[in-house]
Motif scaffolding. Sequence first.
Motif, mmCIF file in Angstrom:
data_model
loop_
_atom_site.group_PDB
_atom_site.id
_atom_site.type_symbol
_atom_site.label_atom_id
_atom_site.label_comp_id
_atom_site.label_asym_id
_atom_site.label_seq_id
_atom_site.Cartn_x
_atom_site.Cartn_y
_atom_site.Cartn_z
ATOM 1 N N ALA A 95 1.101 -1.501 0.231
ATOM 2 C CA ALA A 95 -0.361 -0.342 -0.298
ATOM 3 C C ALA A 95 0.620 0.468 -0.429
ATOM 4 C CB ALA A 95 -1.072 0.084 1.495
ATOM 5 N N SER A 96 1.909 1.387 0.704
ATOM 6 C CA SER A 96 2.959 2.189 0.651
ATOM 7 C C SER A 96 3.347 2.518 -0.864
ATOM 8 C CB SER A 96 3.510 1.827 1.591
ATOM 9 O OG SER A 96 5.170 2.970 1.996
ATOM 10 N N ILE A 97 4.038 1.453 -1.020
ATOM 11 C CA ILE A 97 5.041 1.591 -2.652
ATOM 12 C C ILE A 97 3.454 2.224 -3.749
ATOM 13 C CG2 ILE A 97 5.909 0.172 -4.531
ATOM 14 C CD1 ILE A 97 7.010 -1.305 -2.246
ATOM 15 N N LEU A 98 2.406 1.938 -3.126
ATOM 16 C CA LEU A 98 1.695 1.906 -4.431
ATOM 17 C C LEU A 98 0.774 3.143 -4.276
ATOM 18 C CD1 LEU A 98 -0.455 -1.585 -5.062
ATOM 19 C CD2 LEU A 98 1.252 0.150 -6.277
ATOM 20 N N GLY A 99 0.785 4.117 -3.042
ATOM 21 C CA GLY A 99 0.885 5.194 -2.652
ATOM 22 C C GLY A 99 1.127 6.634 -3.205
ATOM 23 N N LYS A 100 2.126 6.469 -3.586
ATOM 24 C CA LYS A 100 2.863 6.794 -4.113
ATOM 25 C C LYS A 100 2.491 7.021 -5.586
ATOM 26 C CE LYS A 100 7.527 7.567 -4.914
ATOM 27 N NZ LYS A 100 9.073 7.156 -5.274
ATOM 28 N N ARG A 101 2.100 8.384 -6.186
ATOM 29 C CA ARG A 101 1.644 9.200 -7.079
ATOM 30 C C ARG A 101 2.901 9.148 -8.119
ATOM 31 N NH1 ARG A 101 -2.292 6.852 -4.170
ATOM 32 N NH2 ARG A 101 -3.486 8.713 -3.057
ATOM 33 N N ASP A 102 3.513 8.837 -8.381
ATOM 34 C CA ASP A 102 4.063 9.032 -9.513
ATOM 35 C C ASP A 102 4.983 7.829 -10.364
ATOM 36 O OD1 ASP A 102 5.935 8.821 -6.631
ATOM 37 O OD2 ASP A 102 7.976 10.078 -7.789
ATOM 38 N N LEU A 103 4.595 6.553 -9.785
ATOM 39 C CA LEU A 103 5.301 4.947 -10.236
ATOM 40 C C LEU A 103 5.373 5.376 -11.627
ATOM 41 C CD1 LEU A 103 3.972 2.084 -7.831
ATOM 42 C CD2 LEU A 103 5.989 3.397 -8.008
ATOM 43 N N PRO A 104 6.150 4.938 -12.105
ATOM 44 C CA PRO A 104 6.017 5.064 -13.854
ATOM 45 C C PRO A 104 4.464 4.189 -14.344
ATOM 46 C CG PRO A 104 8.596 5.301 -13.265
ATOM 47 C CD PRO A 104 7.613 4.821 -11.872
ATOM 48 N N HIS A 105 4.152 4.406 -15.299
ATOM 49 C CA HIS A 105 2.928 2.849 -15.895
ATOM 50 C C HIS A 105 3.739 1.353 -16.326
ATOM 51 C CE1 HIS A 105 -0.165 1.431 -18.028
ATOM 52 N NE2 HIS A 105 0.379 0.828 -18.321
ATOM 53 N N GLU A 106 5.326 2.016 -16.408
ATOM 54 C CA GLU A 106 5.613 0.425 -16.180
ATOM 55 C C GLU A 106 5.586 -0.466 -15.343
ATOM 56 O OE1 GLU A 106 7.383 2.911 -17.552
ATOM 57 O OE2 GLU A 106 6.188 3.213 -19.483
ATOM 58 N N GLU A 107 5.652 0.056 -14.598
ATOM 59 C CA GLU A 107 6.697 -0.318 -12.818
ATOM 60 C C GLU A 107 4.670 -0.739 -12.265
ATOM 61 O OE1 GLU A 107 8.526 1.448 -9.490
ATOM 62 O OE2 GLU A 107 9.874 2.471 -11.285
ATOM 63 N N ILE A 108 3.892 0.255 -11.982
ATOM 64 C CA ILE A 108 2.524 -0.157 -12.009
ATOM 65 C C ILE A 108 1.635 -1.679 -12.352
ATOM 66 C CG2 ILE A 108 0.447 0.234 -12.352
ATOM 67 C CD1 ILE A 108 0.903 3.846 -11.977
ATOM 68 N N GLU A 109 2.576 -2.051 -14.226
ATOM 69 C CA GLU A 109 2.137 -2.679 -14.709
ATOM 70 C C GLU A 109 2.819 -4.195 -14.273
ATOM 71 O OE1 GLU A 109 -0.119 -3.669 -17.061
ATOM 72 O OE2 GLU A 109 -1.299 -1.845 -16.183
ATOM 73 N N ARG A 110 3.928 -4.455 -14.594
ATOM 74 C CA ARG A 110 5.292 -5.030 -13.429
ATOM 75 C C ARG A 110 4.575 -5.756 -12.184
ATOM 76 N NH1 ARG A 110 9.655 -1.935 -15.712
ATOM 77 N NH2 ARG A 110 9.990 -1.031 -13.341
ATOM 78 N N LEU A 111 3.969 -4.331 -11.155
ATOM 79 C CA LEU A 111 3.376 -4.753 -9.548
ATOM 80 C C LEU A 111 1.619 -5.963 -10.477
ATOM 81 C CD1 LEU A 111 4.447 -1.807 -7.684
ATOM 82 C CD2 LEU A 111 4.906 -4.343 -7.484
ATOM 83 N N ARG A 112 1.665 -5.433 -10.796
ATOM 84 C CA ARG A 112 0.512 -6.167 -11.603
ATOM 85 C C ARG A 112 0.675 -7.379 -11.452
ATOM 86 N NH1 ARG A 112 -2.423 -0.945 -14.900
ATOM 87 N NH2 ARG A 112 -3.910 -0.325 -12.881
ATOM 88 N N LYS A 113 1.616 -7.733 -13.121
ATOM 89 C CA LYS A 113 2.410 -8.896 -13.190
ATOM 90 C C LYS A 113 2.454 -10.228 -11.961
ATOM 91 C CE LYS A 113 4.656 -11.202 -16.448
ATOM 92 N NZ LYS A 113 5.086 -12.449 -15.978
ATOM 93 N N ILE A 114 3.113 -9.402 -11.682
ATOM 94 C CA ILE A 114 3.868 -10.110 -10.127
ATOM 95 C C ILE A 114 2.320 -10.636 -9.543
ATOM 96 C CG2 ILE A 114 4.645 -10.120 -7.940
ATOM 97 C CD1 ILE A 114 6.537 -7.784 -9.066
ATOM 98 N N VAL A 115 1.389 -10.020 -8.830
ATOM 99 C CA VAL A 115 0.411 -10.320 -8.580
ATOM 100 C C VAL A 115 -0.787 -11.468 -9.773
ATOM 101 C CG1 VAL A 115 -1.568 -10.013 -7.441
ATOM 102 C CG2 VAL A 115 -0.184 -7.964 -6.848
ATOM 103 N N ARG A 116 -0.920 -10.814 -10.184
ATOM 104 C CA ARG A 116 -0.919 -12.250 -11.742
ATOM 105 C C ARG A 116 -0.768 -13.746 -11.588
ATOM 106 N NH1 ARG A 116 -1.972 -8.264 -14.611
ATOM 107 N NH2 ARG A 116 -0.195 -8.364 -16.146
ATOM 108 N N ASP A 117 0.506 -13.304 -11.553
ATOM 109 C CA ASP A 117 1.467 -14.956 -11.508
ATOM 110 C C ASP A 117 1.565 -15.409 -10.080
ATOM 111 O OD1 ASP A 117 2.599 -13.769 -14.244
ATOM 112 O OD2 ASP A 117 4.164 -13.089 -13.531
ATOM 113 N N TRP A 118 1.307 -15.066 -9.293
ATOM 114 C CA TRP A 118 1.188 -15.246 -8.211
ATOM 115 C C TRP A 118 -0.154 -16.022 -7.413
ATOM 116 C CZ3 TRP A 118 -1.917 -14.044 -3.452
ATOM 117 C CH2 TRP A 118 -1.206 -14.741 -2.481
ATOM 118 N N GLU A 119 -1.055 -15.494 -7.876
ATOM 119 C CA GLU A 119 -2.770 -15.870 -8.384
ATOM 120 C C GLU A 119 -2.692 -17.121 -8.479
ATOM 121 O OE1 GLU A 119 -5.388 -11.457 -7.266
ATOM 122 O OE2 GLU A 119 -4.761 -12.306 -9.255
ATOM 123 N N GLU A 120 -1.491 -17.232 -9.735
ATOM 124 C CA GLU A 120 -2.295 -18.624 -10.281
ATOM 125 C C GLU A 120 -1.304 -20.232 -9.735
ATOM 126 O OE1 GLU A 120 -0.242 -17.631 -14.254
ATOM 127 O OE2 GLU A 120 -2.560 -16.906 -14.687
#
Length: 120
Positions: A95-120
């Motif tokens: 939440a602290s990482i995601l609360g940072k508003r200036d995350l580049p789009h690429e980093e956000i996408e990498r985080l989403r991929k990590i969560v998706r991969d973990w869920e599988e």
Amino acid sequence: MEIKLHDAELKVMDVIWSEGTVSAKHIYETLKERFGYSRSATYTLIKRCIDKGAIERIEPGFLCEALVQKEEAQELATRELINKLYDGSADKLVASILGKRDLPHEEIERLRKIVRDWEE
């Protein structure tokens, strides 16, 4: 066995992790160039890493080989960070990482991929 490495020891380990088995002299020269470390300080750090079981000293030539993988050190440091700063709660760290508003789009996408991969 978990080996706790301090910041300066991690600098020694980073040289070995990035370059493989290297001489103590090479570690000294690298840390002198990067951080201004003295010879005695560098060799003290190498000895501490050897004493902790993070490095194996190979003779002849005082070669240093990592006995601890970088991923192991990262995992331990991450757990300690979560315990120390986020009350042991990984979701607070995220939440602290995601609360940072200036995350580049690429980093956000990498985080989403990590969560998706973990869920599988």
